[in-house]
Write a protein that holds these residues in place. Sequence first.
Motif, PDB file in Angstrom:
ATOM      1  N   THR A  75       8.244   7.314  -3.651  1.00  0.00           N
ATOM      2  CA  THR A  75       9.296   7.555  -4.638  1.00  0.00           C
ATOM      3  C   THR A  75      10.663   7.292  -4.015  1.00  0.00           C
ATOM      4  O   THR A  75      10.845   7.465  -2.800  1.00  0.00           O
ATOM      5  N   PRO A  76      11.624   6.874  -4.826  1.00  0.00           N
ATOM      6  CA  PRO A  76      12.974   6.617  -4.310  1.00  0.00           C
ATOM      7  C   PRO A  76      13.534   7.804  -3.531  1.00  0.00           C
ATOM      8  O   PRO A  76      14.190   7.642  -2.506  1.00  0.00           O
ATOM      9  N   LYS A  77      13.259   8.989  -4.019  1.00  0.00           N
ATOM     10  CA  LYS A  77      13.764  10.180  -3.350  1.00  0.00           C
ATOM     11  C   LYS A  77      13.188  10.298  -1.933  1.00  0.00           C
ATOM     12  O   LYS A  77      13.902  10.651  -0.988  1.00  0.00           O
ATOM     13  N   GLU A  78      11.900   9.977  -1.792  1.00  0.00           N
ATOM     14  CA  GLU A  78      11.276  10.009  -0.465  1.00  0.00           C
ATOM     15  C   GLU A  78      11.881   8.938   0.450  1.00  0.00           C
ATOM     16  O   GLU A  78      12.137   9.183   1.619  1.00  0.00           O
ATOM     17  N   ARG A  79      12.090   7.759  -0.142  1.00  0.00           N
ATOM     18  CA  ARG A  79      12.721   6.676   0.644  1.00  0.00           C
ATOM     19  C   ARG A  79      14.057   7.145   1.196  1.00  0.00           C
ATOM     20  O   ARG A  79      14.385   6.944   2.359  1.00  0.00           O
ATOM     21  N   SER A  80      14.804   7.785   0.315  1.00  0.00           N
ATOM     22  CA  SER A  80      16.112   8.281   0.684  1.00  0.00           C
ATOM     23  C   SER A  80      16.035   9.238   1.871  1.00  0.00           C
ATOM     24  O   SER A  80      16.823   9.159   2.811  1.00  0.00           O
ATOM     25  N   LYS A  81      15.044  10.111   1.823  1.00  0.00           N
ATOM     26  CA  LYS A  81      14.906  11.101   2.909  1.00  0.00           C
ATOM     27  C   LYS A  81      14.644  10.426   4.250  1.00  0.00           C
ATOM     28  O   LYS A  81      15.195  10.837   5.275  1.00  0.00           O
ATOM     29  N   TYR A  82      13.802   9.398   4.230  1.00  0.00           N
ATOM     30  CA  TYR A  82      13.528   8.683   5.492  1.00  0.00           C
ATOM     31  C   TYR A  82      14.808   8.054   6.047  1.00  0.00           C
ATOM     32  O   TYR A  82      15.078   8.095   7.236  1.00  0.00           O
ATOM     33  N   ILE A  83      15.588   7.462   5.138  1.00  0.00           N
ATOM     34  CA  ILE A  83      16.800   6.769   5.616  1.00  0.00           C
ATOM     35  C   ILE A  83      17.808   7.783   6.180  1.00  0.00           C
ATOM     36  O   ILE A  83      18.407   7.563   7.228  1.00  0.00           O
TER      37      ILE A  83
ATOM     38  N   ASP B 113       0.809  -1.222   0.000  1.00  0.00           N
ATOM     39  CA  ASP B 113       0.000   0.000   0.000  1.00  0.00           C
ATOM     40  C   ASP B 113       0.843   1.273   0.000  1.00  0.00           C
ATOM     41  O   ASP B 113       0.394   2.308  -0.509  1.00  0.00           O
ATOM     42  N   VAL B 114       2.020   1.235   0.632  1.00  0.00           N
ATOM     43  CA  VAL B 114       2.744   2.492   0.837  1.00  0.00           C
ATOM     44  C   VAL B 114       4.154   2.478   0.251  1.00  0.00           C
ATOM     45  O   VAL B 114       4.491   3.263  -0.637  1.00  0.00           O
ATOM     46  N   TRP B 115       4.960   1.545   0.719  1.00  0.00           N
ATOM     47  CA  TRP B 115       6.403   1.657   0.482  1.00  0.00           C
ATOM     48  C   TRP B 115       6.757   1.456  -1.000  1.00  0.00           C
ATOM     49  O   TRP B 115       7.614   2.145  -1.533  1.00  0.00           O
ATOM     50  N   SER B 116       6.054   0.533  -1.676  1.00  0.00           N
ATOM     51  CA  SER B 116       6.361   0.324  -3.094  1.00  0.00           C
ATOM     52  C   SER B 116       5.885   1.499  -3.939  1.00  0.00           C
ATOM     53  O   SER B 116       6.280   1.637  -5.094  1.00  0.00           O
TER      54      SER B 116
ATOM     55  N   TRP C  36      23.289  -2.886   9.158  1.00  0.00           N
ATOM     56  CA  TRP C  36      23.730  -3.604   7.950  1.00  0.00           C
ATOM     57  C   TRP C  36      22.533  -4.203   7.228  1.00  0.00           C
ATOM     58  O   TRP C  36      22.527  -4.317   6.011  1.00  0.00           O
ATOM     59  N   LYS C  37      21.539  -4.663   8.017  1.00  0.00           N
ATOM     60  CA  LYS C  37      20.400  -5.356   7.424  1.00  0.00           C
ATOM     61  C   LYS C  37      19.343  -4.370   6.941  1.00  0.00           C
ATOM     62  O   LYS C  37      18.827  -4.475   5.827  1.00  0.00           O
ATOM     63  N   ILE C  38      18.979  -3.440   7.819  1.00  0.00           N
ATOM     64  CA  ILE C  38      17.815  -2.589   7.519  1.00  0.00           C
ATOM     65  C   ILE C  38      18.132  -1.570   6.422  1.00  0.00           C
ATOM     66  O   ILE C  38      17.333  -1.373   5.498  1.00  0.00           O
ATOM     67  N   ALA C  39      19.305  -0.932   6.512  1.00  0.00           N
ATOM     68  CA  ALA C  39      19.584   0.192   5.603  1.00  0.00           C
ATOM     69  C   ALA C  39      19.532  -0.203   4.122  1.00  0.00           C
ATOM     70  O   ALA C  39      18.815   0.440   3.340  1.00  0.00           O
ATOM     71  N   PRO C  40      20.231  -1.261   3.683  1.00  0.00           N
ATOM     72  CA  PRO C  40      20.151  -1.593   2.254  1.00  0.00           C
ATOM     73  C   PRO C  40      18.761  -2.087   1.860  1.00  0.00           C
ATOM     74  O   PRO C  40      18.318  -1.831   0.729  1.00  0.00           O
ATOM     75  N   ALA C  41      18.070  -2.788   2.780  1.00  0.00           N
ATOM     76  CA  ALA C  41      16.735  -3.292   2.459  1.00  0.00           C
ATOM     77  C   ALA C  41      15.790  -2.125   2.150  1.00  0.00           C
ATOM     78  O   ALA C  41      15.051  -2.147   1.158  1.00  0.00           O
ATOM     79  N   LEU C  42      15.838  -1.103   3.004  1.00  0.00           N
ATOM     80  CA  LEU C  42      14.957   0.056   2.787  1.00  0.00           C
ATOM     81  C   LEU C  42      15.353   0.814   1.533  1.00  0.00           C
ATOM     82  O   LEU C  42      14.506   1.236   0.741  1.00  0.00           O
TER      83      LEU C  42
ATOM     84  N   PHE D  84      23.579   6.332   6.310  1.00  0.00           N
ATOM     85  CA  PHE D  84      23.924   7.456   5.420  1.00  0.00           C
ATOM     86  C   PHE D  84      24.291   6.947   4.026  1.00  0.00           C
ATOM     87  O   PHE D  84      23.854   7.486   3.015  1.00  0.00           O
ATOM     88  N   TYR D  85      25.118   5.894   4.018  1.00  0.00           N
ATOM     89  CA  TYR D  85      25.622   5.383   2.737  1.00  0.00           C
ATOM     90  C   TYR D  85      24.459   4.890   1.874  1.00  0.00           C
ATOM     91  O   TYR D  85      24.336   5.266   0.713  1.00  0.00           O
ATOM     92  N   TYR D  86      23.586   4.063   2.447  1.00  0.00           N
ATOM     93  CA  TYR D  86      22.513   3.498   1.624  1.00  0.00           C
ATOM     94  C   TYR D  86      21.427   4.523   1.323  1.00  0.00           C
ATOM     95  O   TYR D  86      20.732   4.413   0.302  1.00  0.00           O
ATOM     96  N   ALA D  87      21.286   5.517   2.178  1.00  0.00           N
ATOM     97  CA  ALA D  87      20.342   6.601   1.859  1.00  0.00           C
ATOM     98  C   ALA D  87      20.727   7.228   0.521  1.00  0.00           C
ATOM     99  O   ALA D  87      19.872   7.557  -0.307  1.00  0.00           O
ATOM    100  N   GLY D  88      22.024   7.337   0.308  1.00  0.00           N
ATOM    101  CA  GLY D  88      22.506   7.927  -0.934  1.00  0.00           C
ATOM    102  C   GLY D  88      22.154   7.107  -2.169  1.00  0.00           C
ATOM    103  O   GLY D  88      21.954   7.657  -3.248  1.00  0.00           O
ATOM    104  N   TRP D  89      22.077   5.790  -2.018  1.00  0.00           N
ATOM    105  CA  TRP D  89      21.800   4.938  -3.186  1.00  0.00           C
ATOM    106  C   TRP D  89      20.312   4.880  -3.548  1.00  0.00           C
ATOM    107  O   TRP D  89      19.965   4.547  -4.689  1.00  0.00           O
ATOM    108  N   ALA D  90      19.440   5.138  -2.541  1.00  0.00           N
ATOM    109  CA  ALA D  90      18.013   4.840  -2.727  1.00  0.00           C
ATOM    110  C   ALA D  90      17.453   5.407  -4.030  1.00  0.00           C
ATOM    111  O   ALA D  90      16.688   4.743  -4.731  1.00  0.00           O
ATOM    112  N   ASP D  91      17.839   6.623  -4.398  1.00  0.00           N
ATOM    113  CA  ASP D  91      17.271   7.216  -5.612  1.00  0.00           C
ATOM    114  C   ASP D  91      18.249   7.145  -6.793  1.00  0.00           C
ATOM    115  O   ASP D  91      18.127   7.882  -7.758  1.00  0.00           O
ATOM    116  N   LYS D  92      19.227   6.254  -6.687  1.00  0.00           N
ATOM    117  CA  LYS D  92      20.219   6.147  -7.777  1.00  0.00           C
ATOM    118  C   LYS D  92      20.392   4.708  -8.237  1.00  0.00           C
ATOM    119  O   LYS D  92      21.447   4.331  -8.751  1.00  0.00           O
ATOM    120  N   LEU D  93      19.353   3.907  -8.073  1.00  0.00           N
ATOM    121  CA  LEU D  93      19.485   2.483  -8.399  1.00  0.00           C
ATOM    122  C   LEU D  93      19.833   2.265  -9.867  1.00  0.00           C
ATOM    123  O   LEU D  93      20.573   1.348 -10.212  1.00  0.00           O
TER     124      LEU D  93
END
Lengths: 303, 489
Positions: free
Chosen positions: B89-97, B83-86, B178-184, B139-148
Motif C-alpha cells: 500500500t502507498p502508506k507502507e511505501r511511505s513508511k519505508y522511505i 510480487d511485492v512492491w506493486s 534524487w533518483k531512488i526517492a521519487p522512484a520508490l 523525507f520529501y518524497y516519503a510524504g508524497w507516496a500516499d498522496k499521489l
Amino acid sequence: MKVPISFNKLPTSPSIDKVGVEERVARFQTRSIKNESKRQGLDLVLSMIDLTTLEGKDTPGKVKQMCYKAHHLHDAYAGVPNVAAVCVYPSMVRIAKTALNGTDVKVASVSTAFPSGQSTREIKITDTKFAVDEGADEIDMVISRGKFLAGEYNFVFDEIASIKEACGKARLKVILETGELCTLDNVRKASHIAIYAGADFIKTSTGKIQPAATMQVTYTMLMAIKDYYDATGIMIGMKPAGGISTSKLALHNLVMVKEILGNNWLNNEWFRFGASSLANDVLMQIMKLETGVYQSSDYFSID
Amino acid sequence: MAKKKPGKEGVNWDYSPSLESTSHITILPKYELFINNEWVKPSSKKYFKTTNPANEDVLSEIAWANDYDVDLAVKAARNAYNDVWSKTTPKERSKYIYRIARLMQEHARELSVIETLDAGKPIRESRDIDVPLACNHFFYYAGWADKLEYAFPNQPMEALGVAGQIIPWNFPLLMAAWKIAPALAAGNCVVLKPAETTSLTALKLAEIIKASGLPPGVVNIITGHGDTGAAIVNHPDINKIAFTGSTNVGKIIQRAIAGTGKKATLELGGKSANIIFDDAPIDQAVEGIVNGIFFNQGHVCCAGSRLFVQENIAELVIRKLKHRMDSLYLGNPLDKNTDIGAINSKEQLETIEKYIKIGISEGAEIYQSTCELPGKGYFCRPTIFTNVAQSSRISQEEIFGPVLSIQTFRTVDEVIQKANNSPYGLAAGVWTDKGSRIFNLTSKLRAGVIWANTYNKFDPTSPFGGYKESGFGREGGLHGLGAYLKMKL
C-alpha cells in the motif's frame, strides 16, 4: 593623512543583500579554530578588549577597580596580555588615566551626548574637548541617528568632521548605533559617511540598544573598510561593541577580520572589542587550554 | 614570564589543521553487488579499485557487473515489482522511505566522511550540503507516496515498473537520493549504478536500505564502468532510464532507447550564465560567483561557469573576486576549514588542465588563487579567465572544473542574447537590485533553473532540469515525481 572631503563628493555605497550577508557570515562561523590557532586567537582577543563601564552609577571606586583589572587580568597565570583600553564617561577619564599611569592600557571616553547624541553641536564639541583635556587617548562619539534617518547625511558628515577636529591627537571612534539604523543598507551608508568624514575607527553600538554587534553588521562595516582601503590605501579600525560575550563569537569575529581585511588588522591598533564580560570567558578558555580543565567562574575576578 | 605586548603590526594568525575524524567509519576492503538485499559476487569475477583523489590511496575494491549481473539485478527488480512492491500500500511505501531517510540521518557523519574520502569534496560541503539534502529528498518524497491522487488530481496514476538509473560522480549520494526517492514513492523498483570513481556512498546506502527492511529486490545497486551502464540502458525489461551525466553519453542513451518504449529523463551538461548588473549588491554577487563556480571544485552541472559582468563595474567585480579567491583554503578535503577539495579523478584533472591551456592559447588573461597545492593528489587552483569572447572555446564548452570565463556586457538585451547563445540551458543567475529586471530576465533566459541574487541553491521541492542539450525531464518537486508515473489507461 586623509583629508575629509565634502559629502557630495562621496562615491555611492553599494546595496546590501541581507540574505547573502547571512550566508557569508554562516560560512565564517563554520571555521574550526583549534589548538595553536585557538590559543593564539584567545590572546589576541584579550589584547583587543576595551573594558567598559558606562553607567549612571559609575563611581571613582568602580572605575579604579576596573582599571586595575585592565592590566591584571589574571595574575594567577603569567603571560596573559593586558586589554587594549578602558572605556568610560568623560567625568571618569582623569581617574582612569591616573589609575593606568605607567601601563600600556589606553583610556577611551565616550562623548557627544552619549548614548543618544541628542544635543547641540556646541555641547558635543565641548564634551569631546573636555574628555581630551582630561587625558583621553581615544574618543568614542555617537552619530545623530535621528538626522541620519531623516536623510540629513550632510549634517551627519559635518558633525563627525567637526568632532574629529575637536579630538586633536586622540583617535576617533564613530559609533553608528546599528541597532537604530535597522537595515544593512543604512549600516553601509553610515560607515561610508563616517569613514570619509574622518573616523579612525568605526564602531557598531553604544551597548544600550539591541541588537548590537551582530556578525552581519560587523561584516558589512568591515566590507566598507575594505573598499575604502582599496580606494585610498588608508587603514580604518573596527570595533564591534555589545553582545560579544563568548570566546567563540570573538574568534569568529577575528576570522572575519582575517579573511576580509587580512592579518594587518589583527592587532589592537585596528581592531577592538567593546565588551565587559568577554574577558573572563576568554580567560576561562585559556585556562582550560593550559590546564585541561574548566575552572568555575569564582576563579576569575569580576571587576 | 613577561606580559605579551601586542605589536603595531598584525599578528600572523592562521588556522591549525582541524581534521574530521575517520575513526567512526567502516569501509570494507571489497564490495560486491547489491541484488535482492544480498551481496552477490559479480559473474565477471572482476573488481576495480576506488581511490581517494586527495592522496591517491586505494580505499576499496568494487565489483564490476557485466550483462549477466545486470540481468540478474533487473530480474530481481521485476520480481519484486510484480510480487511485492506493486501490492504494497502507498502508506507502507511511505513508511519505508521515511525509515531510509531517518537511517541516513543517523549515519550522516559516516556518509559525509566517506563521501569526502571517495569524491574529494570538502567535508564542509558533504556534511552541510550533500548529506542533509540527500536525507531531505527521501523525507520529501516519503510524504508524497500516499498522496499521489492529490499530487495529480483527476489523473489516476500508476508506477512505470522497473527504473534503470545511472548517476554521476559529482554528488554521489545526493544523486542516488534524487533518483531512488521519487522512484520508490511512485511505486517503482530500481536498478541503480553509481559512477565508477564514487561507488562507496551508494553502497553504504545499500547497507542502510537493507537495514531498513525494504523488501528484497526493490532497490538494487550494481557497480561498474560504462559497459555496466550500457547493459542497463539496453536491457529489454527496463521501463525507464534516468541518467545524469555528460551530454555525449546522454545522446548515446537516447539513440539506444529510440523505439523501445522506454521512458527517459536526462540531466546533462551545462555552461550556465551568471549575470551581474551594475545595481547588484556587489559583495554578495562576488560571493555568488564564488559559490557558482568553485562549489564542489566546479564539478556541478549547473555551475555558473560563464560570468557576464556589466562593463561599468567589471574592474571592481574582478578585483573583489580575485581578493575573495585568495582567501579560499585549498587542501585536505577532510579538514573542516577546507573550501576547495580535490578534483575527482586524474582524468578530470587532465581535462581541466587541457582547457586552461586552451584558454591561455586563445589569448584570455588568466588569474589563479595564490594557494599552494598539496604534493599529492589531484588538485587545481581556482581559476578565472578575463578578456574572453563569446566565440572562445572556454566560454562555449563545459569544463566541469574550477574555471570561470568572464565576459562583459553593456545592455540587458545583449546579455540575454549572449546567455541564450549556447547549446546548453541548465541554469542561470541574475544579480540586480531591481525586481522588475529579475522578472524580465527569468522569462527570457532559456534555462531550467534561474536563481535571483543567489546561486546553487537546491531544495527537494523545487524541480531541476534543462533546456536544449542540458537534457529533458525534471527531478525534484512534483515534476520529479511525475517522471516516475504514467496515466492509468
